[in-house]
Motif scaffolding. Structure first.
Motif: not given
Ligand code: F6R
Length: 607
Positions: A1-21
């Motif tokens: 099992x790898x670290x989750x952090x990179x996947x989490x950050x990458x996922x947040x970046x992918x979702x940035x287009x949805x708009x957030x604050x």
């Protein structure tokens, strides 16, 4: 099992287009301690914050927040943790009865750090875990039974680092399944996780799932009835998720249109046979051909596409069509008769108002047809049948390629139905199919207007108001042009049917008012020419979108942009392109964030 952090950050970046604050994440560290980190603003800020932290656990949750309860600040950002620090939660949606629950928990000694409804939910789960049942799934179930509202949640338990509990009601949620259940990825749509797995399980409303490493997902209803879901394979062009050489997603998506419309028509427009074949029309002939009326429900740009769809269906099928804002439709007591077919139009497939309108229509016995982009989305699943627009993920908040995709599907639908009903002549049908097949080439030509508009945009950057005028098929295009400008350049703009102008808006026209007139060749050409002259007589500054080779409008307008000649009902597919460019360049010149305009979200999953 790898670290989750990179996947989490990458996922947040992918979702940035949805708009957030604000953004945040919760991860275990190497010593098994659960930590939550949060920041306002960009995901990059969060990334900087965690750079020197121990985030090496293999399990974690993350979230970008669009404020509903409480201002956008660090405390209100997700994840929220429970009083003891044992649980962490991310939540998309609104808990409507949070105040009552909060008051009850406060009396029992629970202390709240944030103003959010989400923190109330995690505290309630902890309460049940302590008082009634240590099992996390069971505690989540007990808590959700108390909750009124909408949610997609993921709950993490410090003492159970091999599992997460997820649940959904009226907000989207998908679970990506890694090979042999060794990994799981949970998100609100497939976009941030499709690079890790294409195998997805979509939960239905009122379901709760236990996601545990090494085991199949266990799904049950809130009443604890076991549910079985197929794992669905999702195809997605990951290239659409990158900007490539373009400065913004919006301009990339404008330029993608010729190709995305080809994709939309692939396998449906059969040029050799001069035929349109839509599987939904073939499979649900009775329901669709028997329609006495169509009711289109949608929002924003998708609503504008619906207005064009109305004209297409009425022209080629002779069936009346009403077009409704989904947000109004759902709260009226709309008349839905037997024989009415509801058409739901949505790019994201997750718009809460459209979803609710579908549910209402279904309760009243209507057959529901979807025109959706996002494959496997909530709206796609809620409809009885439909036609995907297949233009690929749209990332820019301002919708462009989805609009032309929706219009193209409406054209194909109207032609396929009209053909079956015999309401379109053979000659007109063949002419339409032949012309539709070359529309992507003509769109490519229309892309050449980019340079001229970029220059013209300089003149318009300082305008405070704009008027967009069009008639017939170009009236919804005027609305769409005005919406695009408003959304990304924050300049007030109004779209109007040109002839209505003299009933009010003409009072606004003076030498400072830019007026965009869509005046392509069609039977109302002379009429719109008169409307343009009325604007000119009041010193309005006219930018006209005309058909190649135009003579008359050119004599009157201040600036003229040419688009290729086509059949009148296909004009919106070309005339909208210069308006997309205009909004884009004005916003860029104003130095604004084109892909993520203020206050807007890409998927409006709250009402
Ligand atoms: C405009 C825009 C919005 C959406 C509206 C509906 O550029 O993007 O007006 O069209 O929020 O969204 P969907 O189509 O996802 O249902």
């Amino acid at each position: 099992m790898g670290y989750s952090i990179d996947i989490l950050i990458n996922g947040l970046k992918r979702l940035e287009y949805r708009g957030y604050d604000s953004a945040g994440l919760a991860v275990m560290n190497s010593k098994g301690v659960l930590n939550a980190y949060k920041e306002t603003g960009r995901v990059a800020n969060l990334e900087a914050k965690i750079a020197d932290k121990d985030t090496t656990g293999s399990i974690g949750i993350a979230h970008t927040r669009w404020a509903t309860h409480g201002v956008p600040n660090e405390v209100n950002a997700h994840p929220h943790t429970s009083q003891s620090g044992r649980l962490a939660i991310v939540h998309n949606g609104i808990i409507e009865n949070y105040a009552v629950i909060k008051a009850r928990l406060s009396k029992m000694g629970y202390i709240f750090k944030s103003e959010t409804d989400t923190e109330v939910l995690v505290q309630l789960i902890e309460y049940y875990q302590k008082e009634q049942c240590d099992d996390l799934t069971e505690a989540v179930r007990l808590a959700l039974k108390q909750v009124i509202g909408a949610y997609a949640i993921v709950v993490m338990d410090r003492d159970r680092a091999d599992m997460l509990v997820v649940a959904k009601k009226s907000s989207p949620l998908v679970v990506g399944v890694g090979e042999d259940n060794k990994e799981f990825f949970i998100a609100s749509d497939a976009t941030p996780i499709v690079e890790y797995t294409r195998n997805m399980v979509y939960l239905n409303d009122g379901e709760i799932a236990t996601v545990k490493i090494g085991e199949n997902i266990k799904v049950a209803t809130l009443d604890n009835k076991e549910v079985c879901h197929d794992v669905k394979h999702v195809e997605m062009n990951i290239g659409c998720l990158e900007k490539d050489e373009y400065e913004h997603f919006m301009i990339k998506e404008i330029y993608e249109q010729p190709q995305s419309i080809r994709e939309c028509m692939r396998g449906r427009l059969l040029i050799d046979k001069k035929e349109i074949v839509l599987s939904a029309v073939r499979d649900y002939k009775e329901e669709l051909l028997g329609a006495e009326r169509f009711i289109v429900v949608s929002c924003g740009t998708s609503w504008h596409a619906g207005l064009i769809g109305k004209q297409l269906i009425e022209t080629y099928c002779g069936i009346p069509v009403t077009v409704e804002y989904a947000s109004e439709f759902r709260y009226r007591n709309p008349v839905i008769n037997k024989g009415d077919v509801v058409i739901a139009v949505s790019q994201s497939g997750e718009t809460a108002d459209t979803l609710a309108a579908i549910q209402l229509a279904k309760e009243r016995g209507a057959f529901v047809f979807g025109i959706v982009n996002s494959v496997g989305s909530s709206i796609a699943r809620a409809t009885d049948t439909g036609t995907y627009i297949h233009v690929g993920p749209e990332i820019g908040v301002a919708s462009t390629k989805a609009f032309t995709g929706q219009v193209t599907v409406f054209v194909m639908l109207a032609l396929a139905l009209g053909r079956e009903k015999g309401t379109i002549s053979d000659e007109d049908y063949k002419a339409m199919v032949t012309e539709l097949a070359v529309i992507p080439d003509k769109m490519e030509k229309a892309m050449k207007t980019d340079g001229i508009i970029k220059d013209l945009a300089k003149i318009y950057t300082y305008a405070h108001n704009f008027l967009y005028l069009g008639r017939g098929f170009n009236y919804p295009v005027a609305l769409e042009g005005a919406l695009k400008l408003k959304e990304i350049s924050y300049i007030h703009a109004e779209g109007y049917p040109a002839a209505e102008m003299k009933h009010g808006p003409i009072a606004l026209v003076d030498e400072k008012m830019p007026v965009v007139c869509i005046a392509t060749h069609h039977k109302l050409y002379q009429k719109i020419l008169s409307n343009i002259q009325e604007v000119k007589a009041r010193n309005g500054k006219i930018l006209a979108i005309v058909t190649e080779g135009d003579v008359d409008v050119k004599r009157v307008a201040d600036y003229v942009i040419e688009v290729p000649q086509t059949i009148n009902s296909l004009v919106p597919l070309l005339s909208v392109i210069p308006l997309q460019f205009l909004a884009y360049h004005v916003a860029v010149l104003k130095g604004l964030n084109v892909d993520r305009p203020r206050n807007l979200a890409k998927s409006v999953t709250v009402e």
